[in-house]
Design an enzyme around this catalytic site. Structure first.
Site, PDB file in Angstrom:
ATOM      1  N   LYS A 112       0.815  -1.216   0.000  1.00 12.66           N
ATOM      2  CA  LYS A 112       0.000   0.000   0.000  1.00 12.66           C
ATOM      3  C   LYS A 112       0.848   1.266   0.000  1.00 12.66           C
ATOM      4  O   LYS A 112       0.386   2.325  -0.397  1.00 12.66           O
ATOM      5  CB  LYS A 112      -0.982  -0.023   1.156  1.00 12.66           C
ATOM      6  CG  LYS A 112      -2.040  -1.115   0.960  1.00 12.66           C
ATOM      7  CD  LYS A 112      -3.137  -1.073   1.975  1.00 12.66           C
ATOM      8  CE  LYS A 112      -4.240  -2.074   1.633  1.00 12.66           C
ATOM      9  NZ  LYS A 112      -3.811  -3.488   1.809  1.00 12.66           N
TER      10      LYS A 112
HETATM   11  C1  LIG Z   1      -4.472  -4.583   1.262  1.00  9.29           C
HETATM   12  C2  LIG Z   1      -3.701  -5.851   1.220  1.00  9.29           C
HETATM   13  C3  LIG Z   1      -4.055  -6.914   0.336  1.00  9.29           C
HETATM   14  C4  LIG Z   1      -5.267  -6.852  -0.563  1.00  9.29           C
HETATM   15  O1  LIG Z   1      -5.136  -5.878  -1.561  1.00  9.29           O
HETATM   16  P1  LIG Z   1      -6.403  -5.397  -2.421  1.00  9.29           P
HETATM   17  O2  LIG Z   1      -5.896  -4.312  -3.294  1.00  9.29           O
HETATM   18  O3  LIG Z   1      -7.417  -4.917  -1.420  1.00  9.29           O
HETATM   19  O4  LIG Z   1      -6.901  -6.571  -3.173  1.00  9.29           O
HETATM   20  C5  LIG Z   1      -3.238  -8.030   0.308  1.00  9.29           C
HETATM   21  N1  LIG Z   1      -2.147  -8.130   1.109  1.00  9.29           N
HETATM   22  C6  LIG Z   1      -1.791  -7.152   1.972  1.00  9.29           C
HETATM   23  C7  LIG Z   1      -0.600  -7.347   2.830  1.00  9.29           C
HETATM   24  C8  LIG Z   1      -2.543  -5.975   2.057  1.00  9.29           C
HETATM   25  O5  LIG Z   1      -2.185  -5.015   2.928  1.00  9.29           O
END
Ligand SMILES: *Cc1c(COP(=O)(O)O)cnc(C)c1O
Length: 462
Positions: A112
């Site tokens: 993220k």
């Molecule tokens: C947010 C997240 C996901 C999922 O990602 P999306 O874009 O919501 O599908 C998977 N793994 C981790 C570690 C995350 O923080």
């Protein structure tokens, strides 16, 4: 570039407006009016370039008119300079035809950071230019909140308040939210569950008096600018393994469908992606939808990959929009059914399009733990539980093009699940080894809208 809503009834916006708005006024999600394409020579030219240069070339056609070349380059440079790896998103090899794309070298150790760091910079530039300030409010079960606080700390045009469920996030996640000392970022520990946090954020957006008085804004995963930032690493990874001359495949651990939808955009731009595989944990609404055509919500069962514990996958609406041939009215109808009846049936034609576009699979809790243990035994690498879900599902699709599984978080962010599977407690990277010593700053707050709004009014810097 103009942006239109997946439900067809909201104003057409520029990139900047779509970014600052988040959700469209008709309840839909913004998508570009057309998807820019690049030819083989343009893709080949990306091979070997620094991450920042690829980021600029991939994103500029989507951004043009809102930010100048120099502004976008400046934002990209500032966004990624704090990463702990010069390649930003390096590849590691897991097996003969299987690679890991390490997306956890950012400041909060999860993918993220790629999107949040960039939109922090873009928000700051856009708001400064407009002479505006906003208050960003978000709910988090862990990763989104820490990424947002880290990205917006110290910026002038933004205050950030993140609600997390008191006592229900990991210690690393909590400390990443409570230890930044800048006055414009605030961690609020709410007495309740994640669902309560989300509900109170929704209440604040529906309280128009409050919303307007503090200039409420959101940066959740439906924000188009976040999706766009994630398109970049599909290009760097694919060209490193021989694209455009050789296609590649990707497996993406998925919750809200943001990360994998970025892969869909990369493919639509012309990147040769053979398989694009959705990997879910036991909360497998997306896998069930692809398998049966029925999108049916059920309760969330907590898992060891908590960032994928979702009931409704918000960004899936964007995939539906393309599967339904960009017919906003059809998407709006499905979303009404979802709201009214808790689910909908995908039409046969749209289901066929989705199945041509995506493959899918799921991993149970036992399979996830077993995969962490096996990867460690076979390669010496420690993967986080989310990544393990991806690895397990990817292994069902290894025939053909080289497979790249997205490693979405650093194992040290989920030390308990990793230690249970391997017997090894993964250490934090050196650059944040003092996280446990830094002083914490957090406001405990009741699950009460008025109390939360008061805290936010008083806590804003301006
Ligand atoms: C947010 C997240 C996901 C999922 O990602 P999306 O874009 O919501 O599908 C998977 N793994 C981790 C570690 C995350 O923080």
């Amino acid at each position: 570039m103009k942006y239109i809503s997946t439900r067809g009834q909201a104003p057409v916006l520029s990139f900047e407006e779509a970014m600052l708005t988040g959700l469209a006024r008709d309840g839909g999600l913004y998508v570009p009016e057309t998807i820019p394409t690049c030819n083989g020579a343009e893709i080949a030219a990306l091979g070997g370039l620094p991450y920042e240069e690829v980021a600029f070339r991939v994103m500029y056609p989507f951004v043009g008119e809102s930010f100048s070349e120099a502004d976008l380059r400046g934002a990209i440079g500032r966004a990624y300079e704090g990463f702990g790896h010069v390649a930003r998103a390096p590849l590691a090899q897991l097996g003969p035809n299987h690679f890991l794309l390490e997306l956890f070298h950012g400041p909060t150790l999860a993918f993220k950071d790629f999107a949040m760091q960039l939109i922090g910079q873009l928000f700051e530039m856009a708001l400064t230019r407009r002479g505006e300030r906003v208050t960003i409010v978000g709910a988090t079960s862990g990763d989104t909140g820490s990424a947002a606080i880290e990205a917006f700390r110290g910026l002038d045009a933004v205050d950030v308040f993140i609600l997390f469920p008191h006592g229900r996030v990991s210690e690393v996640q909590r400390r990443q939210m409570t230890t930044p000392s800048e006055a414009n970022v605030h961690a609020l520990a709410l007495d309740g569950h994640f669902d309560d946090c989300q509900a109170r954020v929704k209440d604040m957006f529906n309280d128009f008096g409050f919303r307007d008085s503090v200039g409420l804004a959101g940066v959740n995963s439906i924000n188009w600018a976040r999706v766009l930032a994630q398109v970049v690493y599909y290009f760097t990874a694919a060209t490193a393994l021989g694209a455009p001359h050789r296609p590649v495949s990707f497996t993406v651990p998925t919750g809200n469908f943001g990360d994998i939808f970025a892969g869909y955009i990369a493919r639509s731009m012309g990147l040769p992606i053979e398989h694009l595989v959705i990997a879910t944990n036991q909360n497998d609404i997306l896998h069930r939808t692809l398998s049966t055509g029925g999108y049916v919500t059920s309760g969330v069962t907590p898992s060891i990959s908590p960032s994928m514990d979702i009931q409704v996958s918000s960004n899936f609406e964007r995939a539906l929009f393309y599967a339904y041939d960009q017919e906003g009215a059809a998407v709006a109808q499905l979303m009404d059914e979802l709201k009214g009846q808790g689910g909908f049936k995908v039409s046969q034609g749209a289901l066929e399009v989705l199945r041509e576009t995506f493959a899918s699979g799921r991993a149970s809790e036992e399979e996830t733990s077993a995969t962490i243990a096996r990867v460690f035994a076979e390669t010496g690498q420690i993967v986080c539980p989310h990544t393990a879900v991806g690895v397990k599902v990817a292994e069902e699709h290894l025939a053909g093009a080289p497979m790249i599984t997205l490693a979405t978080a650093h194992p040290a962010k989920f030390p308990d699940a990793v230690e249970a599977a391997t017997g090894v407690r993964p250490p934090l990277p050196n650059r944040m080894a003092d996280l446990y010593e830094r002083p914490e700053r957090v406001s405990r707050v009741a699950n009460d809208l008025t109390a939360i709004e008061d805290l936010i009014r008083k806590g804003r810097a301006a």
